[in-house]
Design an enzyme around this catalytic site. Structure first.
Site, short mmCIF file in Angstrom:
data_model
loop_
_atom_site.label_atom_id
_atom_site.label_comp_id
_atom_site.label_asym_id
_atom_site.label_seq_id
_atom_site.Cartn_x
_atom_site.Cartn_y
_atom_site.Cartn_z
N ASP A 53 -13.91 15.03 7.19
CA ASP A 53 -14.70 14.91 5.91
C ASP A 53 -14.16 13.72 5.29
O ASP A 53 -12.85 13.16 4.97
CB ASP A 53 -14.28 16.14 5.23
CG ASP A 53 -15.41 16.23 3.92
OD1 ASP A 53 -15.43 15.29 3.19
OD2 ASP A 53 -16.16 17.00 3.88
N HIS A 107 -9.68 21.92 3.78
CA HIS A 107 -10.18 21.82 2.40
C HIS A 107 -11.27 22.78 2.16
O HIS A 107 -12.09 23.12 3.11
CB HIS A 107 -10.80 20.36 2.31
CG HIS A 107 -12.01 20.00 3.27
ND1 HIS A 107 -13.15 19.86 2.50
CD2 HIS A 107 -12.31 19.65 4.37
CE1 HIS A 107 -14.21 19.68 3.56
NE2 HIS A 107 -13.50 19.33 4.60
N CYS A 110 -15.45 23.14 3.42
CA CYS A 110 -15.53 22.47 4.59
C CYS A 110 -16.63 22.66 5.43
O CYS A 110 -16.99 23.91 5.85
CB CYS A 110 -14.14 22.72 5.44
SG CYS A 110 -14.05 22.03 7.16
ZN LIG Z 1 -14.02 19.75 6.64
#
Ligand SMILES: [Zn+2]
Length: 221
Positions: A53, A107, A110
């Protein structure tokens, strides 16, 4: 906020090169020897296994600099035991760089974890997300009891990190390092996109004591 996200969609690759020129100029102004010093080699104390990400860059969110964190990223920060890419990074980090910490950082929010909670096929990536569905299966009683979808996803993010910390401990690479008395700990963290704060899940390990017997590896005779 929305305008900024839209602006980024119009960013060109020339913008990146211009950004690099500014980075070089600004950095040299501050320290004329910066690149000469960095080019001499690396000895980062940490291996970071994080999500791909774009909002979770290892250095920025830990206030560290280039040279301080060795990084591996994939969708949903997975430690898959047949993934030669991850294993090669782990092997190099542990056996050559001699990192002292390996940190799996997930995180909240996600996309990989949220997709794995659904039933929509998204192509090839279904096969990668299957690993997260397997984590769900291990903890389905706890997860199914959480009515709120967002909260259930948050918990799956945490459980996915915890399982991947276990997966690290299961590797021959980490177990050999521990057997050889190497100073190495593994940790699990979750980053909150909405606040910037990292939560330590308190699942750190420095030996195989938390592993099931079947996963403990003895030295070959
Ligand atoms: Zn992620």
């Amino acid at each position: 906020m929305c305008a900024k996200i839209e602006d980024k969609k119009h960013m060109t690759y020339e913008d990146l090169l211009k950004g690099n020129e500014k980075f070089v100029a600004d950095t040299l102004k501050e320290d004329p020897e910066y690149f000469n010093n960095l080019a001499k080699g690396q000895s980062p104390p940490v291996l970071w296994i994080g999500c791909a990400d774009s909002r979770v860059p290892a250095n920025q969110i830990t206030n560290t600099k280039p040279g301080e964190i060795f990084v591996h990223r994939n969708i949903a920060n997975m430690v898959v035991h047949t993934d030669m890419n991850m294993l090669s990074v782990l092997d190099y980090a542990v056996n050559v760089l001699k990192v002292k910490h390996v940190i799996v950082t997930g995180h909240y929010g996600c996309g990989g974890v949220i997709a794995a909670m659904g039933n929509q096929s998204v192509g090839l990536i279904d096969n990668w997300l299957r690993h997260i569905k397997d984590v769900y299966r291990l903890h389905d009683a706890e997860l199914d009891a959480i009515a709120d979808t967002g909260k259930r996803a948050d918990r799956l993010v945490e459980l996915n990190v915890i399982e991947n910390v276990h997966n690290l401990c299961k590797t021959s690479i980490v177990q050999n390092a521990w057997r050889n008395g190497q100073d190495l700990s593994v940790h699990g963290w979750v980053y909150a996109l909405s606040t910037g704060v990292i939560k330590d899940l308190q699942v750190s390990a420095t030996n195989t004591s938390n592993l099931g017997e079947v996963f403990k590896l003895n030295v070959a005779p």
